[in-house]
Design an enzyme around this catalytic site. Sequence first.
Site, PDB file in Angstrom:
ATOM      1  N   PHE A 142      40.082  63.149  46.355  1.00 19.66           N
ATOM      2  CA  PHE A 142      38.819  62.905  47.041  1.00 19.66           C
ATOM      3  C   PHE A 142      38.836  61.558  47.747  1.00 19.66           C
ATOM      4  CE2 PHE A 142      34.545  61.069  47.148  1.00 19.66           C
ATOM      5  CZ  PHE A 142      33.892  62.019  47.921  1.00 19.66           C
ATOM      6  N   HIS A 145      54.933  36.576  37.548  1.00 26.07           N
ATOM      7  CA  HIS A 145      55.211  36.186  38.928  1.00 26.07           C
ATOM      8  C   HIS A 145      54.143  36.761  39.848  1.00 26.07           C
ATOM      9  CE1 HIS A 145      56.865  40.272  38.714  1.00 26.07           C
ATOM     10  NE2 HIS A 145      56.769  40.321  40.028  1.00 26.07           N
ATOM     11  N   HIS A 151      31.387  26.540  51.954  1.00 25.44           N
ATOM     12  CA  HIS A 151      31.952  27.382  53.004  1.00 25.44           C
ATOM     13  C   HIS A 151      33.322  26.872  53.430  1.00 25.44           C
ATOM     14  CE1 HIS A 151      32.158  30.044  56.471  1.00 25.44           C
ATOM     15  NE2 HIS A 151      32.668  29.004  57.120  1.00 25.44           N
ATOM     16  N   ASN A 175      50.682  41.359  41.069  1.00 27.96           N
ATOM     17  CA  ASN A 175      50.678  42.641  40.371  1.00 27.96           C
ATOM     18  C   ASN A 175      51.024  42.362  38.916  1.00 27.96           C
ATOM     19  OD1 ASN A 175      50.400  43.770  42.949  1.00 27.96           O
ATOM     20  ND2 ASN A 175      52.593  44.141  43.135  1.00 27.96           N
ATOM     21  N   GLN A 221      53.446  37.252  44.439  1.00 32.87           N
ATOM     22  CA  GLN A 221      54.229  37.444  45.658  1.00 32.87           C
ATOM     23  C   GLN A 221      53.451  36.988  46.887  1.00 32.87           C
ATOM     24  OE1 GLN A 221      56.581  41.250  45.866  1.00 32.87           O
ATOM     25  NE2 GLN A 221      55.390  41.765  44.049  1.00 32.87           N
ATOM     26  N   ARG A 267      28.144  59.544  32.790  1.00 32.72           N
ATOM     27  CA  ARG A 267      28.870  59.936  31.587  1.00 32.72           C
ATOM     28  C   ARG A 267      28.787  58.896  30.479  1.00 32.72           C
ATOM     29  NH1 ARG A 267      34.352  61.407  34.585  1.00 32.72           N
ATOM     30  NH2 ARG A 267      33.521  59.791  35.971  1.00 32.72           N
ATOM     31  N   CYS A 317      28.376  33.661  53.069  1.00 31.16           N
ATOM     32  CA  CYS A 317      27.434  32.679  52.523  1.00 31.16           C
ATOM     33  C   CYS A 317      26.080  33.321  52.258  1.00 31.16           C
ATOM     34  CB  CYS A 317      27.284  31.499  53.480  1.00 31.16           C
ATOM     35  SG  CYS A 317      28.732  30.425  53.568  1.00 31.16           S
ATOM     36  N   HIS A 325      58.438  39.340  33.620  1.00 28.25           N
ATOM     37  CA  HIS A 325      58.286  37.889  33.733  1.00 28.25           C
ATOM     38  C   HIS A 325      57.171  37.559  34.742  1.00 28.25           C
ATOM     39  CE1 HIS A 325      60.474  33.871  33.271  1.00 28.25           C
ATOM     40  NE2 HIS A 325      59.423  33.610  34.054  1.00 28.25           N
TER      41      HIS A 325
END
Length: 343
Positions: free
Chosen positions: A319, A167, A241, A154, A169, A20, A200, A165
């Site tokens: 879906f 933050h 690593h 989030n 979690q 699209r 790696c 504010h």
Amino acid sequence: MPELRYDPIRWRWTIISPERGIRPKDFIKEKKEPPPPKDNCPFCEGNEDKTPPEVFSIREDKSEKNKPGWKVRVVPNKFPALRIEGELIRKGVGIFDSVSGIGAHEVIIETPDHFLQLQDMEINDIKKVLISYKARYIDLTKDIRFRYILIFKNYGAEAGASLYHSHSQLIATPIIPLAVVAELEAAREHYSEKERCIFCDLLQQEISFSERIIFKNDKFVVWSPFASSFPFEMWIFPLKHSHDFSECDDEELYELSFVLKDTLERIKILLNDPPYNFVIHTAPIPRPRPGRPGYWETLPYDYHWHIEIIPRITYIAGFEWGSGFYINPILPEEAAKYLREIK
């Protein structure tokens, strides 16, 4: 032409469907209300009595605990998904399994400034947030009831943030999340067959291809995964690593702060400050398993911690739920190009 791409680390398919001709501007949503006022915000400096007592804080002076003067503050979630009090009990319920809801659920308040967001903070202040992650992670690994500690952010209501504010979690769980289990099993199988870390190998391959690389310095690399489940999804990997995020030293935390800020600023500019989630995928706590003494034997060699960042600009629909496939309307190579060009 649409294409199905398989992710050998997450063991899932994505349908890449770019026909699209979607461009970054097509994902931009109009901004809604202005930021809410700081009145009565429980995370603001001066409102320390509105949260549970802090379990960790960074203060640049000798200010009193649970009082103003902090730079980062960690408190138990007032409405936790899991509770730290109680005995861990595992039992069968017919053919089902049940585990008591034991865990830890904490909030990392990233700044005392109500209007400052993580991507806009100074690098040294972001580093203080990462130091807090590491300190709480190390402390919670001492609890023998926990098997995994997930640190996540989030940003924005559409991404699951209930307060404006800034933050993030942390949730410690008595079981290992299935998303991490898939990575662990893929890593273990690859190492068993080739005696190499699959992550790696992937790093070297992506750097040699270069088309999906967004940013790279001496310690970290950011790229769009080949089978990105979401548009503009990004992964941050340490070049060295390491299976455990908490092993980062002071210099690495500073470099990670720089890279995290750079990455979040790119999506802010390109997509007009979209909601997003980021998750730190690190190794599980290697507790001895009864009857399986070698269960975590290769973990330091086969797993590689990393951060996954997902702008929340599309939705999961029927879906996806029904098939386990994801539909991504933009080529990861195109997404990387757009993000790479941001200055």
